[in-house]
Design an enzyme around this catalytic site. Structure first.
Site, PDB file in Angstrom:
ATOM      1  N   CYS A   8      62.733 -33.190  14.722  1.00  0.00           N
ATOM      2  CA  CYS A   8      63.068 -32.548  13.451  1.00  0.00           C
ATOM      3  C   CYS A   8      64.392 -31.795  13.375  1.00  0.00           C
ATOM      4  O   CYS A   8      65.155 -32.016  12.430  1.00  0.00           O
ATOM      5  CB  CYS A   8      61.930 -31.648  13.009  1.00  0.00           C
ATOM      6  N   HIS A  33      64.489 -25.291   9.853  1.00  0.00           N
ATOM      7  CA  HIS A  33      64.596 -25.693  11.258  1.00  0.00           C
ATOM      8  C   HIS A  33      66.021 -26.006  11.735  1.00  0.00           C
ATOM      9  O   HIS A  33      66.231 -26.886  12.583  1.00  0.00           O
ATOM     10  CB  HIS A  33      63.665 -26.868  11.580  1.00  0.00           C
TER      11      HIS A  33
END
Length: 472
Positions: free
Chosen positions: A52, A113
């Site tokens: 991710c 993130h």
């Protein structure tokens, strides 16, 4: 031209075979299937990483992860963890920066993130506002069974146990402020939908860019009881239903406000499924954290009435890193980025999928900073896997599952693709071959990092410890 609103929906760990319109027989996705029928479905779409943090930064900046030093992180970790000193360099230009220069109001809802220090939160990268959990939902306080088992993950090693035991409370953020710690994860998607609709209503008379980065279907899988009761695929199917429901809510709101015809919707996933809990990348080989097709080839659907032909399918090769230049082209925004980017404009394929060819013929597969494979047109060459040299060649046109290795049969194709790998390694590097790239930029760094939260035994947390021991 009326500037179109843009909604980018990015799921978490949703696999190529998890949607009905991509062949799933287990998950019910009527609203996403309808989105596909009303727009274009891409069958050869790739994220730039099988995990991710690199995937998300690459999509936003239009760069392969190693170019922006986002392939590997502190202590060679493959994603960012709470309290990391590393983040996306604030000097990097994102899609949000681009559209903001054209007068758009911008918001990100959900998973970021790309760094959790105050210098690395989304409002420093062209987003006017932020609401969400800044990293993976498994990075909060969670029970760890005495036997070391980790749900569908299986037994964990001591290093993983030690790291997970030290996780601070999971933060929910509004802009730069933590508004709740250890929130009810089963209700997060509903809160994200509420925030999305509020943003759309507030900006109904001016162009907006909404980046909705879902929590689902990353582990642990918390879902509302209604979705669990109606699921034919356990908690995983319930989480997929949550994504489908949220899509319906947004589409319905756009229609009510008469915005649907002037809104470009992009639906995708940050990487492939981990294939646990009946997640699927079928018919692809491999999974999340791998550079076989299942790790990086993911669903991608676009809808823009009267611009994109309905019920279209494209087999052209495109990537998430191409969003940057494609969106800029659609809006007529000049790219002033002095730094090199890897993005290509595939708007011609959107508008005329039958008659158009993608400008992208080549795609490189990086796992962290290791250059593992390359695709050129229909051919894919693997040169390494997890630190070991391999010799695998596949014709993806007739072998989508990468089952028939024809490396020995086509030496001239191998040489051609190896040359592409060597050229890429010179520019972006290859840790496995000990090659330092000539055109890579530094990430952001802070000297004294801290976590956004810290555990307080007297705090009335909704969930002092999450009770589903599943992660990854």
């Amino acid at each position: 031209m009326n500037k179109p609103n843009i909604i980018l929906i990015n799921c978490d760990d949703l696999g190529y075979g998890d949607l009905g319109c991509y062949g799933s027989k287990l998950n019910d996705t009527p609203n996403i299937d309808k989105l596909s029928e009303e727009g274009i479905k891409f069958t050869n779409f790739y994220m730039a990483s099988p995990v991710c943090s690199p995937s998300r930064a690459a999509m936003l900046t239009g760069c392969y992860p190693p170019r922006i030093s986002f392939g590997s992180f502190d202590d060679n970790r493959n994603v960012l963890f709470p309290g990391s000193p590393t983040g996306l360099n604030p000097n990097e230009i994102t899609i949000a920066n681009q559209v903001k220069s054209a007068g758009y109001n911008t918001k990100i809802i959900g998973k970021w993130h790309c760094g959790d220090q105050k210098e690395f939160l989304p409002t420093n990268y062209g987003f006017d506002s932020y609401y969400g959990i800044p990293y993976s939902n498994d990075m909060g306080r969670s029970v760890i069974p005495e036997d070391g088992s980790g749900g569908s993950f299986g037994p964990i090693d001591e290093e993983t146990r030690s790291r997970r035991e030290k996780f601070p409370p999971l933060p929910l953020i509004s802009d730069n402020e933590v508004i709740q710690e250890q929130p009810d994860q089963a209700g997060i998607t509903e809160r994200y939908v509420e925030e999305s609709i509020k943003f759309i209503r507030k900006n109904k008379k001016q162009p907006f860019f909404l980046y909705l980065a879902h929590m689902y279907v990353h582990l642990p899988l918390y879902a509302p009881e209604r979705f669990i009761n109606n699921s034919r695929n356990g908690r995983y199917g319930a989480a997929v239903s949550g994504i489908d429901w949220s899509t319906a809510m947004i589409l319905d709101e756009l229609k009510k406000l008469d915005l649907d015809e002037n809104t470009l919707i992009i639906f995708t996933s940050d990487n492939g499924s981990n294939t646990r809990n009946n997640g699927s990348n079928a018919p692809l080989r491999g999974k999340k954290q791998e550079t076989y097709e299942g790790g990086q080839r993911v669903p991608m659907i676009m809808k823009w009435p009267k611009k994109i032909p309905a019920n279209s399918t494209s087999d052209e090769l495109v990537s998430s890193i191409d969003f940057f230049r494609t969106i800029s082209s659609i809006l007529g925004i000049k790219i002033d980025n002095k730094n090199k980017i890897d993005s290509l404009d595939f708007s011609n394929v959107m508008y005329s999928p039958i008659n158009s060819k993608s400008p992208r013929e080549t795609f490189f597969y990086y796992k962290q900073n290791n250059l593992e494979a390359v695709r050129n047109k229909k051919w894919k060459l693997h040169q390494q896997k997890d630190g070991k040299k391999v010799s695998e060649l596949y014709n993806l046109e007739n072998d989508i599952s990468e089952k028939n290795n024809v490396y020995e049969k086509y030496p001239e194709i191998v040489l051609e693709l190896q040359k592409l790998l060597d050229e890429c390694a010179k520019e972006l590097g290859d840790e496995f071959s000990d090659i330092q790239g000539t055109d890579i930029r530094l990430p952001g760094k802070v000297e004294n990092p801290s976590t956004l939260t810290s555990f307080d035994p007297n705090s009335p947390y909704y969930a002092p410890m999450y009770d589903i021991p599943d992660w990854g």
